[in-house]
Write a protein that holds these residues in place. Sequence first.
Motif, PDB file in Angstrom:
ATOM      1  N   TRP A 189      -1.361 -16.318   2.035  1.00  0.00           N
ATOM      2  CA  TRP A 189      -0.654 -15.408   1.131  1.00  0.00           C
ATOM      3  C   TRP A 189       0.244 -16.179   0.164  1.00  0.00           C
ATOM      4  CZ3 TRP A 189      -2.697 -11.073   0.343  1.00  0.00           C
ATOM      5  CH2 TRP A 189      -3.287 -10.333   1.382  1.00  0.00           C
ATOM      6  N   VAL A 190       0.930 -17.188   0.664  1.00  0.00           N
ATOM      7  CA  VAL A 190       1.788 -17.990  -0.213  1.00  0.00           C
ATOM      8  C   VAL A 190       0.960 -18.649  -1.311  1.00  0.00           C
ATOM      9  CG1 VAL A 190       3.321 -19.996  -0.303  1.00  0.00           C
ATOM     10  CG2 VAL A 190       3.533 -18.346   1.571  1.00  0.00           C
ATOM     11  N   SER A 191      -0.278 -19.027  -0.982  1.00  0.00           N
ATOM     12  CA  SER A 191      -1.137 -19.699  -1.963  1.00  0.00           C
ATOM     13  C   SER A 191      -1.608 -18.772  -3.079  1.00  0.00           C
ATOM     14  CB  SER A 191      -2.357 -20.315  -1.259  1.00  0.00           C
ATOM     15  OG  SER A 191      -3.328 -19.329  -0.917  1.00  0.00           O
ATOM     16  N   VAL A 192      -1.528 -17.449  -2.868  1.00  0.00           N
ATOM     17  CA  VAL A 192      -1.963 -16.505  -3.907  1.00  0.00           C
ATOM     18  C   VAL A 192      -0.790 -15.667  -4.431  1.00  0.00           C
ATOM     19  CG1 VAL A 192      -4.340 -16.406  -3.070  1.00  0.00           C
ATOM     20  CG2 VAL A 192      -2.660 -14.747  -2.196  1.00  0.00           C
ATOM     21  N   LEU A 193       0.423 -16.121  -4.168  1.00  0.00           N
ATOM     22  CA  LEU A 193       1.594 -15.359  -4.619  1.00  0.00           C
ATOM     23  C   LEU A 193       1.594 -15.157  -6.131  1.00  0.00           C
ATOM     24  CD1 LEU A 193       4.322 -13.988  -4.292  1.00  0.00           C
ATOM     25  CD2 LEU A 193       5.384 -16.259  -4.175  1.00  0.00           C
ATOM     26  N   ASP A 194       1.177 -16.154  -6.878  1.00  0.00           N
ATOM     27  CA  ASP A 194       1.195 -16.025  -8.337  1.00  0.00           C
ATOM     28  C   ASP A 194       0.316 -14.870  -8.811  1.00  0.00           C
ATOM     29  OD1 ASP A 194       2.936 -18.118  -8.585  1.00  0.00           O
ATOM     30  OD2 ASP A 194       1.425 -19.594  -9.179  1.00  0.00           O
ATOM     31  N   GLN A 195      -0.755 -14.571  -8.078  1.00  0.00           N
ATOM     32  CA  GLN A 195      -1.651 -13.485  -8.459  1.00  0.00           C
ATOM     33  C   GLN A 195      -1.088 -12.115  -8.071  1.00  0.00           C
ATOM     34  OE1 GLN A 195      -2.822 -16.491  -7.148  1.00  0.00           O
ATOM     35  NE2 GLN A 195      -3.342 -16.974  -9.271  1.00  0.00           N
ATOM     36  N   LEU A 196      -0.112 -12.095  -7.179  1.00  0.00           N
ATOM     37  CA  LEU A 196       0.431 -10.840  -6.667  1.00  0.00           C
ATOM     38  C   LEU A 196       1.843 -10.553  -7.172  1.00  0.00           C
ATOM     39  CD1 LEU A 196      -0.755 -11.125  -2.952  1.00  0.00           C
ATOM     40  CD2 LEU A 196      -1.853  -9.907  -4.833  1.00  0.00           C
ATOM     41  N   ARG A 197       2.511 -11.567  -7.657  1.00  0.00           N
ATOM     42  CA  ARG A 197       3.876 -11.382  -8.141  1.00  0.00           C
ATOM     43  C   ARG A 197       3.879 -10.388  -9.303  1.00  0.00           C
ATOM     44  NH1 ARG A 197       7.731 -15.262  -7.202  1.00  0.00           N
ATOM     45  NH2 ARG A 197       6.161 -16.918  -7.201  1.00  0.00           N
ATOM     46  N   GLY A 198       4.795  -9.431  -9.251  1.00  0.00           N
ATOM     47  CA  GLY A 198       4.874  -8.425 -10.296  1.00  0.00           C
ATOM     48  C   GLY A 198       4.009  -7.206 -10.052  1.00  0.00           C
ATOM     49  N   GLU A 199       3.235  -7.216  -8.970  1.00  0.00           N
ATOM     50  CA  GLU A 199       2.329  -6.096  -8.665  1.00  0.00           C
ATOM     51  C   GLU A 199       2.841  -5.265  -7.487  1.00  0.00           C
ATOM     52  OE1 GLU A 199       0.165  -5.364 -10.662  1.00  0.00           O
ATOM     53  OE2 GLU A 199      -0.294  -7.202 -11.768  1.00  0.00           O
ATOM     54  N   GLU A 200       4.144  -5.295  -7.276  1.00  0.00           N
ATOM     55  CA  GLU A 200       4.718  -4.606  -6.118  1.00  0.00           C
ATOM     56  C   GLU A 200       4.536  -3.094  -6.166  1.00  0.00           C
ATOM     57  OE1 GLU A 200       6.763  -8.528  -6.708  1.00  0.00           O
ATOM     58  OE2 GLU A 200       6.291  -6.826  -8.016  1.00  0.00           O
ATOM     59  N   ASP A 201       4.322  -2.538  -7.343  1.00  0.00           N
ATOM     60  CA  ASP A 201       4.057  -1.107  -7.467  1.00  0.00           C
ATOM     61  C   ASP A 201       2.657  -0.730  -7.000  1.00  0.00           C
ATOM     62  OD1 ASP A 201       6.348   0.278  -8.509  1.00  0.00           O
ATOM     63  OD2 ASP A 201       6.063  -0.796 -10.397  1.00  0.00           O
ATOM     64  N   GLY A 249       9.160 -15.712  -1.540  1.00  0.00           N
ATOM     65  CA  GLY A 249       9.443 -14.888  -2.707  1.00  0.00           C
ATOM     66  C   GLY A 249       8.701 -13.569  -2.770  1.00  0.00           C
ATOM     67  N   PHE A 250       7.959 -13.211  -1.724  1.00  0.00           N
ATOM     68  CA  PHE A 250       7.265 -11.920  -1.709  1.00  0.00           C
ATOM     69  C   PHE A 250       8.282 -10.781  -1.641  1.00  0.00           C
ATOM     70  CE2 PHE A 250       3.555 -14.383  -0.648  1.00  0.00           C
ATOM     71  CZ  PHE A 250       2.494 -13.616  -1.124  1.00  0.00           C
ATOM     72  N   GLU A 251       8.174  -9.826  -2.559  1.00  0.00           N
ATOM     73  CA  GLU A 251       9.017  -8.634  -2.547  1.00  0.00           C
ATOM     74  C   GLU A 251       8.201  -7.386  -2.246  1.00  0.00           C
ATOM     75  OE1 GLU A 251      10.821  -9.469  -6.563  1.00  0.00           O
ATOM     76  OE2 GLU A 251      12.669  -9.158  -5.422  1.00  0.00           O
ATOM     77  N   HIS A 252       6.921  -7.562  -1.990  1.00  0.00           N
ATOM     78  CA  HIS A 252       6.026  -6.440  -1.703  1.00  0.00           C
ATOM     79  C   HIS A 252       6.343  -5.796  -0.352  1.00  0.00           C
ATOM     80  CE1 HIS A 252       4.046  -9.373  -4.288  1.00  0.00           C
ATOM     81  NE2 HIS A 252       3.221  -8.435  -4.716  1.00  0.00           N
ATOM     82  N   THR A 253       5.938  -4.545  -0.209  1.00  0.00           N
ATOM     83  CA  THR A 253       5.902  -3.964   1.130  1.00  0.00           C
ATOM     84  C   THR A 253       4.884  -4.745   1.949  1.00  0.00           C
ATOM     85  OG1 THR A 253       6.563  -1.738   0.466  1.00  0.00           O
ATOM     86  CG2 THR A 253       5.277  -1.921   2.476  1.00  0.00           C
ATOM     87  N   ILE A 254       5.276  -5.122   3.159  1.00  0.00           N
ATOM     88  CA  ILE A 254       4.413  -5.859   4.072  1.00  0.00           C
ATOM     89  C   ILE A 254       3.930  -4.907   5.162  1.00  0.00           C
ATOM     90  CG2 ILE A 254       4.381  -7.642   5.875  1.00  0.00           C
ATOM     91  CD1 ILE A 254       6.275  -9.284   4.128  1.00  0.00           C
ATOM     92  N   MET A 255       2.642  -4.956   5.443  1.00  0.00           N
ATOM     93  CA  MET A 255       2.054  -4.168   6.531  1.00  0.00           C
ATOM     94  C   MET A 255       1.709  -5.110   7.679  1.00  0.00           C
ATOM     95  SD  MET A 255      -1.378  -1.757   6.485  1.00  0.00           S
ATOM     96  CE  MET A 255      -0.713  -0.713   5.183  1.00  0.00           C
ATOM     97  N   VAL A 256       2.031  -4.689   8.907  1.00  0.00           N
ATOM     98  CA  VAL A 256       1.692  -5.501  10.072  1.00  0.00           C
ATOM     99  C   VAL A 256       0.845  -4.677  11.046  1.00  0.00           C
ATOM    100  CG1 VAL A 256       3.683  -7.023   9.847  1.00  0.00           C
ATOM    101  CG2 VAL A 256       3.893  -4.958  11.220  1.00  0.00           C
ATOM    102  N   ASP A 257      -0.256  -5.283  11.488  1.00  0.00           N
ATOM    103  CA  ASP A 257      -1.170  -4.639  12.435  1.00  0.00           C
ATOM    104  C   ASP A 257      -0.698  -4.845  13.866  1.00  0.00           C
ATOM    105  OD1 ASP A 257      -2.750  -4.007  10.286  1.00  0.00           O
ATOM    106  OD2 ASP A 257      -4.563  -5.000  11.042  1.00  0.00           O
ATOM    107  N   ALA A 258      -1.110  -3.919  14.718  1.00  0.00           N
ATOM    108  CA  ALA A 258      -0.828  -4.018  16.149  1.00  0.00           C
ATOM    109  C   ALA A 258      -1.728  -5.052  16.816  1.00  0.00           C
ATOM    110  CB  ALA A 258      -1.029  -2.663  16.811  1.00  0.00           C
ATOM    111  N   PRO A 259      -1.312  -5.564  17.987  1.00  0.00           N
ATOM    112  CA  PRO A 259      -2.183  -6.435  18.783  1.00  0.00           C
ATOM    113  C   PRO A 259      -3.199  -5.596  19.561  1.00  0.00           C
ATOM    114  CG  PRO A 259      -0.144  -6.090  19.952  1.00  0.00           C
ATOM    115  CD  PRO A 259      -0.015  -5.341  18.633  1.00  0.00           C
ATOM    116  N   ASN A 260      -3.891  -6.255  20.511  1.00  0.00           N
ATOM    117  CA  ASN A 260      -4.924  -5.595  21.323  1.00  0.00           C
ATOM    118  C   ASN A 260      -6.031  -5.055  20.425  1.00  0.00           C
ATOM    119  OD1 ASN A 260      -2.103  -4.229  22.966  1.00  0.00           O
ATOM    120  ND2 ASN A 260      -3.262  -5.974  23.760  1.00  0.00           N
ATOM    121  N   TRP A 261      -6.544  -5.928  19.554  1.00  0.00           N
ATOM    122  CA  TRP A 261      -7.576  -5.542  18.582  1.00  0.00           C
ATOM    123  C   TRP A 261      -7.105  -4.341  17.760  1.00  0.00           C
ATOM    124  CZ3 TRP A 261     -11.560  -8.908  18.025  1.00  0.00           C
ATOM    125  CH2 TRP A 261     -11.815  -9.775  19.080  1.00  0.00           C
ATOM    126  N   GLY A 262      -5.815  -4.325  17.473  1.00  0.00           N
ATOM    127  CA  GLY A 262      -5.239  -3.310  16.604  1.00  0.00           C
ATOM    128  C   GLY A 262      -4.831  -2.029  17.292  1.00  0.00           C
TER     129      GLY A 262
END
Length: 336
Positions: free
Chosen positions: A143-155, A189-202
């Motif tokens: 994700w850090v490697s593609v931050l430039d492509q996502l920065r500014g797209e928080e909407d 520097g990510f300001e986006h909403t972050i989603m986290v998945d559950a364990p146990n195959w989700g």
Amino acid sequence: MNSRKRLGVVAAAGVAGALAVALAVQPATAGEPEAEAVGLHIEDGRLVESTGNDFVMRGANHAHAWYTSQLGSLADIKALGANTVRVVLSSGHQWEQTTPDQVAQIVSECKANRLICVLEVHDTTGYGEQSAAVSLDAAADYWVSVLDQLRGEEDHIIVNIGNEPFGNTGYEAWSADTQAAIGKLRSAGFEHTIMVDAPNWGQDWSGTMRADAQEVYDSDPTGNTIFSIHMYGVYNTAAAVQDYLGSFVDAGLPILVGEFGHNHSDGDPDEDAIMATAEELDLGYLGWSWSGNSSDVGYLDMSVNFDPNQLTEWGERFFNGPNGVAETSEEATIYN
């Protein structure tokens, strides 16, 4: 979604009572003053747009990493009423890497079709049990490697750090690893909403995400983390669905159903209850999946060979049935 999901039904039944007691979290409260919200963000346990409008996800998962020529599927999914698409990416550890240019193209296509896009790294699927899977830390590096492509797209973009990041082995590390991955993204520097998945195959049959959700949520300095539960065979009754989703709502913690189906090798999920409960509680749901599943779970395809004019029985039910996408989806107001 992964065809190697393991059974957790028996264990889930055994711990159901204990989980009700284990979840003793309180609604999220303000600690130190938070920075002004950017784009999609969490307010009072709800996903909210920068316009101030509540946003309830309704849409499908699309396996882009394995079918890179099918990006037109986003338009097809939108045409059926969806307001969101969850798009499979690869960090390059298990499958060919989704390049920064491809990420930028996906973002552009999402916006062109007036969709909110949840972008997820799939290489973490079943970590600890699936030998080829990688850690959330490795996903965070991608994700850090593609931050430039996502920065500014928080909407328009939600970052789903890693799909089903633990199998049924080593899942006790879910909380610490999830907090560390969130921290790495925020520090980058990510300001986006972050989603986290559950364990146990989700599916969180162990109750790990349920018990530790408040701690994980509190670790995000922006307060913009949302939890994702995947509902397959463990959620084969309305009671199981209502209990799990209701526990997060009661605790003031944001949650959605990031994957579910009408059938699965580990049991028969109650898709009617999943969709009805999500609608009742105003929670998002994203069904698995548009097309291209392997033969052992091909019944989860919503369309035949990516053709929107050939919906399967599951696709018809998902998009056009009671509490389905066409009936309940509302487009993000950011596009107005």
